[in-house]
Design a protein around this motif. Structure first.
Motif, PDB file in Angstrom:
ATOM      1  N   GLY A 137       0.679  -1.308   0.051  1.00 54.57           N
ATOM      2  CA  GLY A 137       0.016   0.061   0.022  1.00 54.57           C
ATOM      3  C   GLY A 137       0.862   1.279  -0.105  1.00 54.57           C
ATOM      4  N   ASN A 138       2.276   0.994   0.383  1.00 52.36           N
ATOM      5  CA  ASN A 138       2.964   2.387   0.352  1.00 52.36           C
ATOM      6  C   ASN A 138       3.579   2.643  -1.189  1.00 52.36           C
ATOM      7  OD1 ASN A 138       3.792   0.933   3.528  1.00 52.36           O
ATOM      8  ND2 ASN A 138       3.030   3.012   3.508  1.00 52.36           N
ATOM      9  N   MET A 139       3.423   1.608  -1.650  1.00 51.78           N
ATOM     10  CA  MET A 139       4.101   1.727  -3.047  1.00 51.78           C
ATOM     11  C   MET A 139       3.195   2.506  -4.100  1.00 51.78           C
ATOM     12  SD  MET A 139       7.317   0.477  -3.626  1.00 51.78           S
ATOM     13  CE  MET A 139       8.379  -0.479  -2.635  1.00 51.78           C
ATOM     14  N   ALA A 153      14.012  -0.049  -8.242  1.00 48.03           N
ATOM     15  CA  ALA A 153      12.853   0.642  -7.596  1.00 48.03           C
ATOM     16  C   ALA A 153      11.458   0.368  -8.399  1.00 48.03           C
ATOM     17  CB  ALA A 153      12.977   2.160  -7.449  1.00 48.03           C
ATOM     18  N   ALA A 154      11.444   0.763  -9.864  1.00 52.45           N
ATOM     19  CA  ALA A 154      10.232   0.511 -10.252  1.00 52.45           C
ATOM     20  C   ALA A 154       9.756  -1.051 -10.253  1.00 52.45           C
ATOM     21  CB  ALA A 154      10.465   0.823 -11.963  1.00 52.45           C
ATOM     22  N   VAL A 155      10.801  -1.887 -10.654  1.00 49.02           N
ATOM     23  CA  VAL A 155      10.696  -3.311 -10.454  1.00 49.02           C
ATOM     24  C   VAL A 155      10.212  -3.675  -9.006  1.00 49.02           C
ATOM     25  CG1 VAL A 155      11.687  -5.650 -10.800  1.00 49.02           C
ATOM     26  CG2 VAL A 155      12.098  -3.834 -12.407  1.00 49.02           C
ATOM     27  N   ALA A 156      10.906  -3.080  -7.947  1.00 53.24           N
ATOM     28  CA  ALA A 156      10.473  -3.448  -6.601  1.00 53.24           C
ATOM     29  C   ALA A 156       8.922  -2.945  -6.605  1.00 53.24           C
ATOM     30  CB  ALA A 156      11.354  -2.878  -5.754  1.00 53.24           C
ATOM     31  N   ALA A 157       8.627  -1.710  -7.063  1.00 56.04           N
ATOM     32  CA  ALA A 157       7.267  -1.180  -7.001  1.00 56.04           C
ATOM     33  C   ALA A 157       6.300  -2.112  -7.569  1.00 56.04           C
ATOM     34  CB  ALA A 157       7.263   0.102  -7.323  1.00 56.04           C
ATOM     35  N   ALA A 158       6.467  -2.745  -8.819  1.00 52.96           N
ATOM     36  CA  ALA A 158       5.710  -3.667  -9.420  1.00 52.96           C
ATOM     37  C   ALA A 158       5.529  -4.720  -8.630  1.00 52.96           C
ATOM     38  CB  ALA A 158       6.396  -3.907 -10.797  1.00 52.96           C
ATOM     39  N   VAL A 159       6.787  -5.424  -8.242  1.00 56.74           N
ATOM     40  CA  VAL A 159       6.766  -6.726  -7.316  1.00 56.74           C
ATOM     41  C   VAL A 159       5.837  -6.837  -6.200  1.00 56.74           C
ATOM     42  CG1 VAL A 159       8.264  -8.141  -5.808  1.00 56.74           C
ATOM     43  CG2 VAL A 159       8.976  -7.614  -8.321  1.00 56.74           C
ATOM     44  N   MET A 160       5.950  -5.700  -5.258  1.00 56.06           N
ATOM     45  CA  MET A 160       5.203  -5.425  -4.163  1.00 56.06           C
ATOM     46  C   MET A 160       3.571  -5.323  -4.642  1.00 56.06           C
ATOM     47  SD  MET A 160       7.941  -3.572  -1.701  1.00 56.06           S
ATOM     48  CE  MET A 160       6.537  -3.948  -0.122  1.00 56.06           C
ATOM     49  N   ARG A 161       3.448  -4.284  -5.454  1.00 51.88           N
ATOM     50  CA  ARG A 161       1.948  -3.870  -5.737  1.00 51.88           C
ATOM     51  C   ARG A 161       1.392  -4.938  -6.677  1.00 51.88           C
ATOM     52  NH1 ARG A 161      -0.832   0.432  -3.498  1.00 51.88           N
ATOM     53  NH2 ARG A 161      -1.474   1.834  -5.104  1.00 51.88           N
ATOM     54  N   ARG A 162       1.958  -5.570  -7.533  1.00 51.99           N
ATOM     55  CA  ARG A 162       1.493  -6.671  -8.136  1.00 51.99           C
ATOM     56  C   ARG A 162       0.476  -6.319  -9.260  1.00 51.99           C
ATOM     57  NH1 ARG A 162      -1.597 -10.491  -6.524  1.00 51.99           N
ATOM     58  NH2 ARG A 162      -0.563 -11.897  -8.156  1.00 51.99           N
ATOM     59  N   GLN A 163      -0.302  -5.150  -9.008  1.00 47.95           N
ATOM     60  CA  GLN A 163      -1.438  -4.427 -10.060  1.00 47.95           C
ATOM     61  C   GLN A 163      -1.693  -3.297  -9.585  1.00 47.95           C
ATOM     62  OE1 GLN A 163      -4.829  -7.278 -10.128  1.00 47.95           O
ATOM     63  NE2 GLN A 163      -5.380  -6.415  -7.918  1.00 47.95           N
ATOM     64  N   PRO A 164      -2.076  -2.563 -10.944  1.00 45.27           N
ATOM     65  CA  PRO A 164      -2.105  -1.185 -10.465  1.00 45.27           C
ATOM     66  C   PRO A 164      -3.497  -0.790  -9.639  1.00 45.27           C
ATOM     67  CG  PRO A 164      -2.868  -1.353 -12.580  1.00 45.27           C
ATOM     68  CD  PRO A 164      -2.430  -2.763 -11.925  1.00 45.27           C
ATOM     69  N   LYS A 165      -3.518   0.043  -8.936  1.00 43.18           N
ATOM     70  CA  LYS A 165      -4.880   0.519  -7.834  1.00 43.18           C
ATOM     71  C   LYS A 165      -5.408   1.842  -8.381  1.00 43.18           C
ATOM     72  CE  LYS A 165      -3.928  -2.873  -5.120  1.00 43.18           C
ATOM     73  NZ  LYS A 165      -4.629  -4.013  -5.028  1.00 43.18           N
ATOM     74  N   THR A 166      -4.748   2.742  -9.052  1.00 45.56           N
ATOM     75  CA  THR A 166      -5.317   4.013  -9.260  1.00 45.56           C
ATOM     76  C   THR A 166      -4.938   4.381 -10.819  1.00 45.56           C
ATOM     77  OG1 THR A 166      -3.298   4.998  -9.050  1.00 45.56           O
ATOM     78  CG2 THR A 166      -4.598   4.659  -6.937  1.00 45.56           C
ATOM     79  N   ILE A 167      -4.508   3.528 -11.718  1.00 47.55           N
ATOM     80  CA  ILE A 167      -4.228   4.026 -12.930  1.00 47.55           C
ATOM     81  C   ILE A 167      -4.685   2.660 -13.887  1.00 47.55           C
ATOM     82  CG2 ILE A 167      -2.565   5.573 -12.362  1.00 47.55           C
ATOM     83  CD1 ILE A 167      -0.401   3.460 -13.468  1.00 47.55           C
ATOM     84  N   PRO A 168      -4.877   2.978 -14.940  1.00 46.53           N
ATOM     85  CA  PRO A 168      -5.048   1.803 -16.243  1.00 46.53           C
ATOM     86  C   PRO A 168      -4.000   0.820 -16.179  1.00 46.53           C
ATOM     87  CG  PRO A 168      -5.585   3.865 -17.148  1.00 46.53           C
ATOM     88  CD  PRO A 168      -4.834   4.297 -15.859  1.00 46.53           C
ATOM     89  N   THR A 169      -4.249  -0.502 -16.237  1.00 40.80           N
ATOM     90  CA  THR A 169      -3.008  -1.304 -16.384  1.00 40.80           C
ATOM     91  C   THR A 169      -2.245  -1.162 -17.412  1.00 40.80           C
ATOM     92  OG1 THR A 169      -4.874  -2.993 -15.492  1.00 40.80           O
ATOM     93  CG2 THR A 169      -3.026  -3.955 -16.580  1.00 40.80           C
ATOM     94  N   GLU A 170      -2.929  -0.681 -18.413  1.00 40.33           N
ATOM     95  CA  GLU A 170      -2.010  -0.547 -19.936  1.00 40.33           C
ATOM     96  C   GLU A 170      -0.808   0.559 -19.259  1.00 40.33           C
ATOM     97  OE1 GLU A 170      -5.225  -0.440 -19.570  1.00 40.33           O
ATOM     98  OE2 GLU A 170      -5.872  -1.967 -20.937  1.00 40.33           O
ATOM     99  N   LEU A 171      -1.107   1.572 -18.721  1.00 38.19           N
ATOM    100  CA  LEU A 171      -0.086   2.598 -18.295  1.00 38.19           C
ATOM    101  C   LEU A 171       0.813   2.041 -17.240  1.00 38.19           C
ATOM    102  CD1 LEU A 171       1.096   5.554 -18.343  1.00 38.19           C
ATOM    103  CD2 LEU A 171      -0.689   6.151 -16.522  1.00 38.19           C
ATOM    104  N   PHE A 172       0.312   1.161 -16.263  1.00 41.57           N
ATOM    105  CA  PHE A 172       1.223   0.413 -15.338  1.00 41.57           C
ATOM    106  C   PHE A 172       2.300  -0.410 -16.320  1.00 41.57           C
ATOM    107  CE2 PHE A 172       1.930  -3.257 -12.423  1.00 41.57           C
ATOM    108  CZ  PHE A 172       2.318  -2.672 -11.571  1.00 41.57           C
ATOM    109  N   VAL A 173       1.749  -1.246 -17.013  1.00 41.61           N
ATOM    110  CA  VAL A 173       2.649  -2.120 -17.693  1.00 41.61           C
ATOM    111  C   VAL A 173       3.626  -1.303 -18.581  1.00 41.61           C
ATOM    112  CG1 VAL A 173       2.754  -4.007 -19.420  1.00 41.61           C
ATOM    113  CG2 VAL A 173       1.026  -3.842 -17.308  1.00 41.61           C
TER     114      VAL A 173
END
Length: 288
Positions: A137-139, A153-173
């Motif tokens: 939740g902090n990421m 850091a970007a990969v760490a955020a993705a690993v911990m988050r696993r999927q986006p909460k606030t933005i489209p998945t396409e933008l996340f990926v």
């Protein structure tokens, strides 16, 4: 056992310790620090003891006013009473070795675990060791306003988050893909392989589809590794079939021997068995 989540985050810290100041800030720690020096598990706090009794990483931070701070980094999959009681020792060793203020940074697999460590470590009446904790939740979501400082850091955020909460998945990926494209292709391909088994289904599917386009260097590296793996697996299957057919020409193959061949993944060993069978057959032909 530590598990893959633990190992990939430790590797990310080791690869780019400059991501630690960003993670510390996410935990509510001071901002504006830069990494001065980093130690990995091979030379971290408590280095005279066995590896399993060392911190995952020790990073020395420097500030513009000349102040310094030691960050003892720990990645935790689940609650461990043993680890809870050992953590103060990590801080004591680091303070003794470096003689500068020390903070403990915990990267937790779940928010519930982060909340538990955030309570601190009770050492006795009126004595509690504070813990800076980061959970999923902090990421921030990749592609949101709070950008990570580097690819690790970007990969760490993705690993911990696993999927986006606030933005489209396409933008996340697409943001994750762009970060992976900024580093050495082999390392990016290694990260990508782990991400495909870690991300939630939708972002993992999108990332895999992007990597098949070969638009970035690491895409080609990943694709080539898949092709090589496929060729190697095909060669192993062919060698197994060839060996069994050769042995079956002499009669029924014992079940134990058949199971040994079918379980073998080593192409060199299978080839050696084939050569041995060929030499044996030639010997029989010579004497006949």
């Amino acid at each position: 056992m530590p598990g893959e989540f633990h190992e990939i985050l430790v590797k990310l810290i080791q690869d780019e310790p400059a991501s630690v100041p960003w993670m510390l800030a996410l935990a509510g720690g001071p901002r504006g620090a830069k990494c001065v020096k980093a130690e990995t598990r091979s030379g971290a706090v408590g280095s005279s003891g066995p590896t399993e009794r060392r911190a995952d990483g020790v990073v020395r931070l420097g500030f513009a006013d000349g102040a310094e701070l030691i960050v003892v980094c720990e990645v935790q999959n689940e609650w461990s009473e043993d680890k809870y009681h050992r953590l103060p020792g990590y801080l004591t060793h680091a303070f003794e070795d470096h003689r500068v203020p020390v903070v403990l940074l915990m990267l937790c697999r779940t928010d519930a675990l982060a909340r538990r460590f955030r309570r601190g470590i009770a050492m006795g009446p009126g004595s509690t060791v504070a813990v800076a904790t980061v959970g999923p939740g902090n990421m921030p979501d990749l592609g949101a306003d709070e950008a990570p400082p580097n690819a690790a850091a970007a990969v760490a955020a993705a690993v911990m988050r696993r999927q986006p909460k606030t933005i489209p998945t396409e933008l996340f990926v697409s943001t994750l893909d762009r970060w992976l494209g900024t580093i050495e292709p082999g390392r990016a391909a290694d990260y990508a392989r782990f991400l495909l088994t870690t991300l939630a289904k939708e972002p993992a599917t999108l990332l895999e589809a992007l990597m098949k386009t070969e638009a970035r260097l690491y895409h080609s590296e990943y694709t080539e590794e898949l092709l090589t793996k496929g060729r190697d697996e095909g060669a192993v299957r062919h060698a197994r079939t060839t060996l069994l057919l050769m042995l079956e020409s002499d009669g029924e193959v014992p079940a134990e021997r058949r199971a040994e061949i079918e379980a073998c993944e080593d192409l060199t060993r299978l080839d050696a068995w084939i050569v041995e069978r060929v030499r044996s057959a030639k010997g029989r032909h010579w004497h006949s």
